[in-house]
Design a protein around this motif. Structure first.
Motif, PDB file in Angstrom:
ATOM      1  N   LEU A  15       0.832  -1.197   0.000  1.00 49.03           N
ATOM      2  CA  LEU A  15       0.000   0.000   0.000  1.00 49.03           C
ATOM      3  C   LEU A  15       0.869   1.252   0.000  1.00 49.03           C
ATOM      4  N   GLU A  16       1.997   1.214   0.690  1.00 49.70           N
ATOM      5  CA  GLU A  16       2.904   2.357   0.686  1.00 49.70           C
ATOM      6  C   GLU A  16       3.419   2.615  -0.728  1.00 49.70           C
ATOM      7  N   GLN A  42      -5.517   7.115   5.573  1.00 47.17           N
ATOM      8  CA  GLN A  42      -6.834   7.077   6.204  1.00 47.17           C
ATOM      9  C   GLN A  42      -7.909   6.617   5.225  1.00 47.17           C
ATOM     10  N   THR A  43      -7.819   7.073   3.989  1.00 48.15           N
ATOM     11  CA  THR A  43      -8.815   6.732   2.984  1.00 48.15           C
ATOM     12  C   THR A  43      -8.660   5.319   2.455  1.00 48.15           C
ATOM     13  N   LEU A  44      -7.428   4.893   2.216  1.00 44.23           N
ATOM     14  CA  LEU A  44      -7.185   3.675   1.463  1.00 44.23           C
ATOM     15  C   LEU A  44      -6.888   2.436   2.313  1.00 44.23           C
ATOM     16  N   SER A  45      -6.339   2.625   3.511  1.00 49.91           N
ATOM     17  CA  SER A  45      -5.814   1.474   4.237  1.00 49.91           C
ATOM     18  C   SER A  45      -6.896   0.673   4.961  1.00 49.91           C
ATOM     19  N   PHE A  47      -5.864  -1.659   6.888  1.00 49.11           N
ATOM     20  CA  PHE A  47      -5.039  -2.244   7.953  1.00 49.11           C
ATOM     21  C   PHE A  47      -5.055  -1.428   9.246  1.00 49.11           C
ATOM     22  N   ILE A  48      -5.575  -0.179   9.201  1.00 53.10           N
ATOM     23  CA  ILE A  48      -5.526   0.681  10.385  1.00 53.10           C
ATOM     24  C   ILE A  48      -6.799   0.529  11.215  1.00 53.10           C
ATOM     25  N   LYS A  49      -6.708   0.950  12.479  1.00 55.82           N
ATOM     26  CA  LYS A  49      -7.817   0.777  13.413  1.00 55.82           C
ATOM     27  C   LYS A  49      -9.009   1.639  13.020  1.00 55.82           C
ATOM     28  N   ASN A  50      -8.799   2.937  12.857  1.00 52.26           N
ATOM     29  CA  ASN A  50      -9.890   3.849  12.517  1.00 52.26           C
ATOM     30  C   ASN A  50      -9.958   4.031  11.007  1.00 52.26           C
ATOM     31  N   ARG A  51     -10.226   2.944  10.317  1.00 56.71           N
ATOM     32  CA  ARG A  51     -10.184   2.978   8.864  1.00 56.71           C
ATOM     33  C   ARG A  51     -11.408   3.682   8.281  1.00 56.71           C
ATOM     34  N   ASN A  52     -11.334   3.975   6.993  1.00 55.17           N
ATOM     35  CA  ASN A  52     -12.394   4.629   6.237  1.00 55.17           C
ATOM     36  C   ASN A  52     -13.733   3.922   6.465  1.00 55.17           C
ATOM     37  N   ALA A  53     -14.733   4.688   6.875  1.00 55.08           N
ATOM     38  CA  ALA A  53     -16.052   4.104   7.145  1.00 55.08           C
ATOM     39  C   ALA A  53     -16.684   3.509   5.892  1.00 55.08           C
ATOM     40  N   ALA A  54     -16.198   3.899   4.713  1.00 57.50           N
ATOM     41  CA  ALA A  54     -16.755   3.355   3.471  1.00 57.50           C
ATOM     42  C   ALA A  54     -16.485   1.862   3.322  1.00 57.50           C
ATOM     43  N   PHE A  55     -15.497   1.332   4.074  1.00 57.19           N
ATOM     44  CA  PHE A  55     -15.234  -0.107   4.005  1.00 57.19           C
ATOM     45  C   PHE A  55     -16.411  -0.915   4.543  1.00 57.19           C
ATOM     46  N   GLU A  56     -17.342  -0.253   5.231  1.00 56.94           N
ATOM     47  CA  GLU A  56     -18.545  -0.951   5.705  1.00 56.94           C
ATOM     48  C   GLU A  56     -19.347  -1.520   4.545  1.00 56.94           C
ATOM     49  N   CYS A  58     -18.126  -1.154   1.026  1.00 52.77           N
ATOM     50  CA  CYS A  58     -17.300  -1.249  -0.174  1.00 52.77           C
ATOM     51  C   CYS A  58     -16.294  -2.394  -0.051  1.00 52.77           C
ATOM     52  N   ASP A  59     -16.119  -3.124  -1.125  1.00 52.20           N
ATOM     53  CA  ASP A  59     -15.052  -4.103  -1.248  1.00 52.20           C
ATOM     54  C   ASP A  59     -14.018  -3.543  -2.219  1.00 52.20           C
ATOM     55  N   VAL A  60     -12.733  -3.801  -1.955  1.00 50.40           N
ATOM     56  CA  VAL A  60     -11.697  -3.192  -2.785  1.00 50.40           C
ATOM     57  C   VAL A  60     -10.490  -4.097  -2.906  1.00 50.40           C
ATOM     58  N   GLU A  61      -9.862  -4.032  -4.052  1.00 48.56           N
ATOM     59  CA  GLU A  61      -8.545  -4.595  -4.255  1.00 48.56           C
ATOM     60  C   GLU A  61      -7.688  -3.550  -4.952  1.00 48.56           C
ATOM     61  N   TYR A  62      -6.412  -3.463  -4.555  1.00 48.24           N
ATOM     62  CA  TYR A  62      -5.473  -2.529  -5.157  1.00 48.24           C
ATOM     63  C   TYR A  62      -4.459  -3.312  -5.986  1.00 48.24           C
ATOM     64  N   TYR A  63      -4.095  -2.732  -7.131  1.00 46.57           N
ATOM     65  CA  TYR A  63      -3.143  -3.389  -8.018  1.00 46.57           C
ATOM     66  C   TYR A  63      -2.017  -2.439  -8.400  1.00 46.57           C
ATOM     67  N   LEU A  64      -0.824  -2.994  -8.490  1.00 42.27           N
ATOM     68  CA  LEU A  64       0.350  -2.266  -8.967  1.00 42.27           C
ATOM     69  C   LEU A  64       0.850  -2.917 -10.245  1.00 42.27           C
ATOM     70  N   ALA A  65       1.254  -2.075 -11.193  1.00 43.24           N
ATOM     71  CA  ALA A  65       1.843  -2.557 -12.441  1.00 43.24           C
ATOM     72  C   ALA A  65       3.353  -2.368 -12.386  1.00 43.24           C
ATOM     73  N   TYR A  66       4.088  -3.418 -12.787  1.00 40.13           N
ATOM     74  CA  TYR A  66       5.551  -3.379 -12.790  1.00 40.13           C
ATOM     75  C   TYR A  66       6.071  -3.605 -14.206  1.00 40.13           C
ATOM     76  N   LYS A  67       7.130  -2.888 -14.525  1.00 42.43           N
ATOM     77  CA  LYS A  67       7.820  -3.075 -15.800  1.00 42.43           C
ATOM     78  C   LYS A  67       9.307  -2.859 -15.568  1.00 42.43           C
ATOM     79  N   ASP A  68      10.103  -3.806 -15.976  1.00 39.20           N
ATOM     80  CA  ASP A  68      11.557  -3.757 -15.750  1.00 39.20           C
ATOM     81  C   ASP A  68      11.875  -3.558 -14.266  1.00 39.20           C
TER      82      ASP A  68
END
Length: 387
Positions: A15-16, A42-45, A47-56, A58-68
């Motif tokens: 996530l970082e 605060q918005t995206l994590s 993993f934190i205790k007081n996380r974004n209330a939208a996670f109630e 919303c389901d989410v997955e984050y993706y990173l693209a790598y090249k070389d």
């Protein structure tokens, strides 16, 4: 064969990297308004205790693209169950899209979103959108040399050029943003006449807030977000805010905003004096945010934010949320907001204001700027694709 690799974010380190990409990609850009790192966490994590209330809801997955071996793109795949149920639209959203100028990177990122949507029974992809309407919406398609705002995402001109090459993606909705010039002196005559007439005829009154109003028994913080839910509930991409979200936003925003730059309208013809209109504005933080390296407040970022927020050391004011209940718009209630705010802007030396995103088809909202010198200076687009 593409040499782009997609990896799902599964831990804090990933996530970082997801958050850091935007700072790396836009470092030194004079128009981007980079979010504070703490706000992004605060918005995206999840993993934190007081996380974004939208996670109630919303389901989410984050993706990173790598090249070389390098991170070259990111995207969030979001399913807002509340929105999908409210609008009967089984859609997966893509948001927080950033990438280098490479069509293969975009194809790989959006394929990951599409696959996530299919696995979860979704029938289309829409975006760029966040978890809710309180997050940035739309991809900038016009106005690349205009100053961004903390409520929106800036993107390079090649983003929409790449989107035009994506098979199956088409326009779903366009937004516009206006630059509103603050009168150099005095009040525009039409604003004054309409406002004074509205106050007299309908007994609508201007209400300025105190901390006690917001956090005390009167619960004006709650009343503000009740109006926002009622005002924006019918608009594209909007999902009604939950009570947990409202409580979170009250704590996040009202403790730091300059209450003098917030105006409410109350209907004093009714016994309980309900709030019927809301105008939440603040000094632009864009230039200050640009001075916070990697979105950090330390060592000196906090000072630049303080200068803008408390001492109004900026020429620009952001009109963050302007909303009036539908039944009061035809009465001219909108004019009351700026009847109160224009003298405040003049006092602080603001030169112009920046509207939040407005649907291009929302002529009723745009008509309220007719009494001010204004300029349409940005456009944004949301795309869709059937799955």
């Amino acid at each position: 064969m593409s040499d782009v690799t997609i990896k799902r974010v599964t831990d804090k380190r990933g996530l970082e990297s997801f958050i850091q990409l935007h700072y790396d990609l836009y470092r030194g850009n004079p128009y981007d308004a980079p979010n504070l790192h703490s706000d992004e966490v605060q918005t995206l994590s999840p993993f934190i205790k007081n996380r974004n209330a939208a996670f109630e809801f919303c389901d989410v997955e984050y993706y990173l693209a790598y090249k070389d071996g390098q991170v070259v793109g990111r995207v969030a795949a979001i399913i807002n169950r509340r929105y999908n149920e409210q609008w009967q639209r089984p859609a997966v959203r893509f948001g927080w899209l950033d990438l280098v100028n490479d069509i293969e990177v975009l194809q790989a990122l959006l394929t990951a979103v599409e696959d996530y949507g299919r696995r979860n029974g979704m029938k289309e992809v829409i975006g760029p959108l966040g978890f809710t309407d309180m997050d940035p919406e739309g991809m900038l398609t016009y106005g690349f040399e205009e100053l961004g705002t903390m409520a929106t995402e800036y993107n390079y001109p090649y983003y929409p050029e790449l989107m035009a090459q994506m098979e199956g993606y088409e326009k779903d909705n366009d937004y516009v943003e206006y630059k509103l010039y603050v009168p150099k002196e005095g009040m525009p005559e039409k604003f004054m006449k309409i406002s004074e007439m509205v106050m007299k005829r309908y007994n609508l009154q201007i209400k300025k807030l105190t901390k006690q109003d917001i956090f005390g028994p009167a619960q004006y913080g709650q009343k503000v977000f009740d109006v926002i839910n009622s005002t924006f509930g019918h608009l594209y991409g909007y999902s009604t805010m939950s009570q947990a979200q409202i409580d979170q936003y009250i704590q996040m925003y009202f403790k730091v905003l300059d209450l003098n730059m917030i105006t409410l309208i109350e209907d004093h013809s009714l016994e309980d004096h309900p709030v019927v209109g809301v105008g939440i504005t603040l000094p632009s933080l864009t230039k200050a945010l640009q001075k916070c390296r990697n979105g950090r407040l330390w060592p000196f970022g906090w000072w630049h934010i303080l200068r803008a927020l408390k001492f109004h050391k900026t020429d620009v004011v952001d009109c963050l949320l302007i909303g009036v209940l539908p039944e009061y718009r035809s009465k001219g209630a909108n004019a009351l907001l700026f009847y109160d705010l224009i003298p405040i802007y003049q006092k602080h030396g603001f030169l112009w204001g920046e509207t939040h995103v407005e649907m291009e088809t929302n002529g009723k909202v745009q008509s309220q700027w007719s009494y001010l010198e204004h300029e349409l200076h940005k456009r944004r687009r949301c795309y869709k694709k059937a799955l």
